[in-house]
Design a protein around this motif. Structure first.
Motif, PDB file in Angstrom:
ATOM      1  N   CYS A 189       0.867  -1.170   0.000  1.00  0.00           N
ATOM      2  CA  CYS A 189       0.000   0.000   0.000  1.00  0.00           C
ATOM      3  C   CYS A 189       0.907   1.224   0.000  1.00  0.00           C
ATOM      4  O   CYS A 189       1.861   1.285   0.781  1.00  0.00           O
ATOM      5  N   HIS A 190       0.670   2.163  -0.902  1.00  0.00           N
ATOM      6  CA  HIS A 190       1.487   3.369  -0.956  1.00  0.00           C
ATOM      7  C   HIS A 190       0.703   4.507  -1.584  1.00  0.00           C
ATOM      8  O   HIS A 190      -0.371   4.307  -2.118  1.00  0.00           O
ATOM      9  N   GLN A 191       1.290   5.686  -1.535  1.00  0.00           N
ATOM     10  CA  GLN A 191       0.702   6.848  -2.188  1.00  0.00           C
ATOM     11  C   GLN A 191       1.759   7.421  -3.126  1.00  0.00           C
ATOM     12  O   GLN A 191       2.914   7.606  -2.735  1.00  0.00           O
ATOM     13  N   ASP A 192       1.396   7.662  -4.389  1.00  0.00           N
ATOM     14  CA  ASP A 192       2.345   8.229  -5.333  1.00  0.00           C
ATOM     15  C   ASP A 192       2.682   9.658  -4.935  1.00  0.00           C
ATOM     16  O   ASP A 192       1.826  10.398  -4.438  1.00  0.00           O
TER      17      ASP A 192
ATOM     18  N   ASP B 291       2.775  15.073  -8.516  1.00  0.00           N
ATOM     19  CA  ASP B 291       3.335  15.347  -9.849  1.00  0.00           C
ATOM     20  C   ASP B 291       4.158  14.192 -10.416  1.00  0.00           C
ATOM     21  O   ASP B 291       5.145  14.400 -11.111  1.00  0.00           O
ATOM     22  N   THR B 292       3.779  12.951 -10.088  1.00  0.00           N
ATOM     23  CA  THR B 292       4.437  11.786 -10.674  1.00  0.00           C
ATOM     24  C   THR B 292       3.397  10.971 -11.427  1.00  0.00           C
ATOM     25  O   THR B 292       2.197  11.150 -11.254  1.00  0.00           O
ATOM     26  N   THR B 293       3.866  10.070 -12.245  1.00  0.00           N
ATOM     27  CA  THR B 293       2.970   9.183 -12.974  1.00  0.00           C
ATOM     28  C   THR B 293       2.423   8.140 -12.007  1.00  0.00           C
ATOM     29  O   THR B 293       3.166   7.589 -11.194  1.00  0.00           O
TER      30      THR B 293
ATOM     31  N   TRP C 187      -5.292   2.083 -12.415  1.00  0.00           N
ATOM     32  CA  TRP C 187      -6.324   2.088 -11.389  1.00  0.00           C
ATOM     33  C   TRP C 187      -6.037   3.112 -10.294  1.00  0.00           C
ATOM     34  O   TRP C 187      -6.894   3.428  -9.497  1.00  0.00           O
ATOM     35  N   ALA C 188      -4.809   3.593 -10.234  1.00  0.00           N
ATOM     36  CA  ALA C 188      -4.413   4.521  -9.177  1.00  0.00           C
ATOM     37  C   ALA C 188      -5.097   5.873  -9.360  1.00  0.00           C
ATOM     38  O   ALA C 188      -5.263   6.351 -10.475  1.00  0.00           O
ATOM     39  N   GLN C 189      -5.477   6.485  -8.271  1.00  0.00           N
ATOM     40  CA  GLN C 189      -6.092   7.806  -8.289  1.00  0.00           C
ATOM     41  C   GLN C 189      -5.215   8.761  -7.491  1.00  0.00           C
ATOM     42  O   GLN C 189      -4.631   8.371  -6.476  1.00  0.00           O
ATOM     43  N   PRO C 190      -5.117  10.015  -7.937  1.00  0.00           N
ATOM     44  CA  PRO C 190      -4.273  10.972  -7.223  1.00  0.00           C
ATOM     45  C   PRO C 190      -4.730  11.179  -5.783  1.00  0.00           C
ATOM     46  O   PRO C 190      -5.929  11.128  -5.489  1.00  0.00           O
ATOM     47  N   ASP C 191      -3.792  11.406  -4.905  1.00  0.00           N
ATOM     48  CA  ASP C 191      -4.066  11.723  -3.501  1.00  0.00           C
ATOM     49  C   ASP C 191      -4.823  10.633  -2.752  1.00  0.00           C
ATOM     50  O   ASP C 191      -5.556  10.908  -1.812  1.00  0.00           O
TER      51      ASP C 191
ATOM     52  N   ILE D  88      -1.899  -2.531  -3.578  1.00  0.00           N
ATOM     53  CA  ILE D  88      -1.258  -3.352  -4.601  1.00  0.00           C
ATOM     54  C   ILE D  88      -1.679  -4.797  -4.331  1.00  0.00           C
ATOM     55  O   ILE D  88      -1.427  -5.336  -3.257  1.00  0.00           O
ATOM     56  N   LEU D  89      -2.351  -5.402  -5.314  1.00  0.00           N
ATOM     57  CA  LEU D  89      -2.902  -6.745  -5.169  1.00  0.00           C
ATOM     58  C   LEU D  89      -2.162  -7.730  -6.056  1.00  0.00           C
ATOM     59  O   LEU D  89      -1.662  -7.375  -7.120  1.00  0.00           O
ATOM     60  N   ALA D  90      -2.113  -8.978  -5.631  1.00  0.00           N
ATOM     61  CA  ALA D  90      -1.499 -10.058  -6.409  1.00  0.00           C
ATOM     62  C   ALA D  90      -2.357 -11.307  -6.245  1.00  0.00           C
ATOM     63  O   ALA D  90      -3.224 -11.373  -5.375  1.00  0.00           O
ATOM     64  N   ASP D  91      -2.116 -12.277  -7.080  1.00  0.00           N
ATOM     65  CA  ASP D  91      -2.804 -13.579  -6.990  1.00  0.00           C
ATOM     66  C   ASP D  91      -4.324 -13.441  -7.034  1.00  0.00           C
ATOM     67  O   ASP D  91      -5.039 -14.164  -6.331  1.00  0.00           O
ATOM     68  N   ALA D  92      -4.834 -12.526  -7.846  1.00  0.00           N
ATOM     69  CA  ALA D  92      -6.286 -12.345  -7.943  1.00  0.00           C
ATOM     70  C   ALA D  92      -6.919 -13.573  -8.594  1.00  0.00           C
ATOM     71  O   ALA D  92      -6.414 -14.093  -9.585  1.00  0.00           O
ATOM     72  N   GLN D  93      -8.013 -14.046  -7.995  1.00  0.00           N
ATOM     73  CA  GLN D  93      -8.736 -15.196  -8.520  1.00  0.00           C
ATOM     74  C   GLN D  93     -10.230 -14.899  -8.509  1.00  0.00           C
ATOM     75  O   GLN D  93     -10.783 -14.494  -7.490  1.00  0.00           O
ATOM     76  N   GLU D  94     -10.862 -15.103  -9.637  1.00  0.00           N
ATOM     77  CA  GLU D  94     -12.291 -14.868  -9.787  1.00  0.00           C
ATOM     78  C   GLU D  94     -13.066 -16.078  -9.266  1.00  0.00           C
ATOM     79  O   GLU D  94     -12.673 -17.227  -9.485  1.00  0.00           O
TER      80      GLU D  94
END
Length: 87
Positions: free
Chosen positions: A25-28, A31-33, A38-42, A47-53
């Protein structure tokens, strides 16, 4: 953004449709990309991994947004569909 990713699929509301492992979990910085489309400013980005439907959505009327802890009953229902997943 979600609609463009799942066009042609039925959207299930108030249902569990899959599981994923939370790895960071982080915040960009300003003024960075963004780290992903899916990321939204502010906003802190999960950050997810191993997603399974799930094959079948599990109705979940509580309608919670954000992070929350699933009940043992819900975990049991998920594991019936994904027996190789371990909490």
């Amino acid at each position: 953004m979600v609609a463009t990713a799942i066009r042609g699929r039925e959207l299930h509301t108030r249902s569990i449709i899959g599981v994923a492992r939370l790895t960071d979990c982080h915040q960009d910085a300003a003024d960075t990309t963004a780290c992903s489309r899916w990321a939204q400013p502010d906003v802190h980005h999960l950050i997810l991994a191993d997603a399974q439907e799930l094959a079948l959505p599990i109705p979940w009327p509580r309608g919670q947004l954000g992070s929350w802890k699933p009940t043992p009953a819900l975990i049991e229902q998920v594991l019936k569909q994904l027996p190789d997943v371990r909490p």
